[in-house]
Scaffold this motif. Sequence first.
Motif, PDB file in Angstrom:
ATOM      1  N   SER B   5      23.987   2.672 -34.739  1.00 52.16           N
ATOM      2  CA  SER B   5      23.157   2.022 -35.837  1.00 52.16           C
ATOM      3  C   SER B   5      23.635   0.475 -35.889  1.00 52.16           C
ATOM      4  O   SER B   5      24.432   0.093 -35.554  1.00 52.16           O
ATOM      5  CB  SER B   5      23.613   2.642 -37.245  1.00 52.16           C
ATOM      6  N   GLN B   6      22.430  -0.189 -36.422  1.00 53.97           N
ATOM      7  CA  GLN B   6      22.314  -1.864 -36.156  1.00 53.97           C
ATOM      8  C   GLN B   6      21.763  -1.922 -37.692  1.00 53.97           C
ATOM      9  O   GLN B   6      20.784  -1.513 -37.993  1.00 53.97           O
ATOM     10  CB  GLN B   6      21.576  -2.371 -35.047  1.00 53.97           C
ATOM     11  N   SER B   7      22.301  -3.122 -38.126  1.00 54.07           N
ATOM     12  CA  SER B   7      21.803  -3.727 -39.149  1.00 54.07           C
ATOM     13  C   SER B   7      21.913  -5.018 -39.230  1.00 54.07           C
ATOM     14  O   SER B   7      22.916  -5.727 -38.815  1.00 54.07           O
ATOM     15  CB  SER B   7      22.322  -3.059 -40.532  1.00 54.07           C
ATOM     16  N   PRO B   8      20.902  -5.922 -39.932  1.00 56.09           N
ATOM     17  CA  PRO B   8      19.809  -5.453 -40.418  1.00 56.09           C
ATOM     18  C   PRO B   8      18.748  -5.062 -39.221  1.00 56.09           C
ATOM     19  O   PRO B   8      19.210  -5.515 -38.096  1.00 56.09           O
ATOM     20  CB  PRO B   8      19.029  -6.634 -41.062  1.00 56.09           C
ATOM     21  N   ARG B   9      17.749  -4.448 -39.529  1.00 59.48           N
ATOM     22  CA  ARG B   9      16.848  -4.219 -38.331  1.00 59.48           C
ATOM     23  C   ARG B   9      15.800  -5.445 -38.124  1.00 59.48           C
ATOM     24  O   ARG B   9      15.383  -5.647 -36.724  1.00 59.48           O
ATOM     25  CB  ARG B   9      15.890  -3.013 -38.661  1.00 59.48           C
ATOM     26  N   TYR B  10      15.595  -6.254 -38.942  1.00 63.09           N
ATOM     27  CA  TYR B  10      14.864  -7.427 -39.045  1.00 63.09           C
ATOM     28  C   TYR B  10      15.599  -8.558 -39.608  1.00 63.09           C
ATOM     29  O   TYR B  10      16.040  -8.393 -40.756  1.00 63.09           O
ATOM     30  CB  TYR B  10      13.435  -7.269 -39.344  1.00 63.09           C
ATOM     31  N   LYS B  11      15.497  -9.794 -38.901  1.00 62.08           N
ATOM     32  CA  LYS B  11      16.198 -10.823 -39.775  1.00 62.08           C
ATOM     33  C   LYS B  11      15.427 -12.181 -39.258  1.00 62.08           C
ATOM     34  O   LYS B  11      14.901 -12.512 -38.218  1.00 62.08           O
ATOM     35  CB  LYS B  11      17.728 -11.127 -39.089  1.00 62.08           C
ATOM     36  N   VAL B  12      14.940 -12.860 -40.157  1.00 61.31           N
ATOM     37  CA  VAL B  12      14.449 -14.259 -40.198  1.00 61.31           C
ATOM     38  C   VAL B  12      15.365 -15.433 -40.549  1.00 61.31           C
ATOM     39  O   VAL B  12      15.670 -15.182 -41.747  1.00 61.31           O
ATOM     40  CB  VAL B  12      12.958 -14.370 -40.972  1.00 61.31           C
ATOM     41  N   GLY B 111      18.282  -1.847 -32.582  1.00 63.76           N
ATOM     42  CA  GLY B 111      18.464  -3.306 -32.161  1.00 63.76           C
ATOM     43  C   GLY B 111      17.976  -3.995 -33.385  1.00 63.76           C
ATOM     44  O   GLY B 111      17.567  -3.516 -34.443  1.00 63.76           O
ATOM     45  N   THR B 112      18.473  -5.183 -33.576  1.00 62.61           N
ATOM     46  CA  THR B 112      18.081  -6.200 -34.531  1.00 62.61           C
ATOM     47  C   THR B 112      17.063  -7.087 -33.986  1.00 62.61           C
ATOM     48  O   THR B 112      17.343  -8.206 -32.898  1.00 62.61           O
ATOM     49  CB  THR B 112      19.291  -7.044 -35.150  1.00 62.61           C
ATOM     50  N   ARG B 113      15.861  -7.433 -34.443  1.00 57.58           N
ATOM     51  CA  ARG B 113      14.958  -8.409 -34.206  1.00 57.58           C
ATOM     52  C   ARG B 113      15.185  -9.674 -34.898  1.00 57.58           C
ATOM     53  O   ARG B 113      14.973  -9.909 -36.169  1.00 57.58           O
ATOM     54  CB  ARG B 113      13.475  -7.967 -34.296  1.00 57.58           C
ATOM     55  N   LEU B 114      15.759 -10.795 -34.109  1.00 56.88           N
ATOM     56  CA  LEU B 114      15.739 -12.052 -34.935  1.00 56.88           C
ATOM     57  C   LEU B 114      14.681 -12.943 -34.587  1.00 56.88           C
ATOM     58  O   LEU B 114      14.429 -13.197 -33.681  1.00 56.88           O
ATOM     59  CB  LEU B 114      17.403 -12.497 -34.411  1.00 56.88           C
ATOM     60  N   THR B 115      14.260 -13.324 -35.836  1.00 59.06           N
ATOM     61  CA  THR B 115      13.108 -14.543 -35.521  1.00 59.06           C
ATOM     62  C   THR B 115      13.665 -15.729 -36.186  1.00 59.06           C
ATOM     63  O   THR B 115      13.872 -15.813 -37.359  1.00 59.06           O
ATOM     64  CB  THR B 115      11.874 -14.029 -36.070  1.00 59.06           C
ATOM     65  N   VAL B 116      13.674 -16.892 -35.395  1.00 57.37           N
ATOM     66  CA  VAL B 116      14.274 -18.164 -35.946  1.00 57.37           C
ATOM     67  C   VAL B 116      13.134 -19.072 -36.119  1.00 57.37           C
ATOM     68  O   VAL B 116      12.320 -19.506 -35.146  1.00 57.37           O
ATOM     69  CB  VAL B 116      15.295 -18.858 -35.042  1.00 57.37           C
TER      70      VAL B 116
END
Lengths: 114, 117
Positions: B5-12, B111-116
């Motif tokens: 498991s991974q957290s968070p799933r999405y990160k902006v 996965g964690t989708r990181l958007t910068v």
Amino acid sequence: AQSVAQPEDQVNVAEGNPLTVKCTYSVSGNPYLFWYVQYPNRGLQFLLKYITGDNLVKGSYGFEAEFNKSQTSFHLKKPSALVSDSALYFCAVRRLGGYNKLIFGAGTRLAVHP
Amino acid sequence: GAGVSQSPRYKVAKRGQDVALRCDPISGHVSLFWYQQALGQGPEFLTYFQNEAQLDKSGLPSDRFFAERPEGSVSTLKIQRTQQEDSAVYLCASSSPGGEITPDTQYFGPGTRLTVL
């Protein structure tokens, strides 16, 4: 240096027809080869691996792959495609040594049409 | 647990912010890997832990990236002063020890989708 090539960005096949997703590799020493599948917004799911022995490896969901040392290939196959097989497929290689690190290809998108 | 498991799933994140991504491996798995998957690409290796020891960090792209696994279970990937080029999906994988003769299968988290921005 290790590398994996997946020469096709996309493969289109009709449901019920056989499918092949191609993979070639370059590695020094004995290769350990893997196939993973990725569905949208999901992680990679393991399908099958070749370590040694029989060149034809059977895996999950009816998939199989054939290791060909002379052609340095490890193509993924399935006798009869399903629409639900539509996904992104990754081939990966690991060599003896190197802490089990995997080198992935760029991926091939499989589209199975009804 | 049943899987990785991974957290968070999405990160902006705004450019310049620090982020921390968490990975919970499969219980009992000694080996833990982090990979970075850019859009339209295959995953690329970042770093590897065996228990709490970070044995390979050759894939970390810069000194802004830092990973730890202090108790040999949960791992955190930290990115300092995020840049737009850090935008990617960060995948964690774990495996049980198999040694050199029978390399074990790596099981991946979502996965964690990181958007910068």
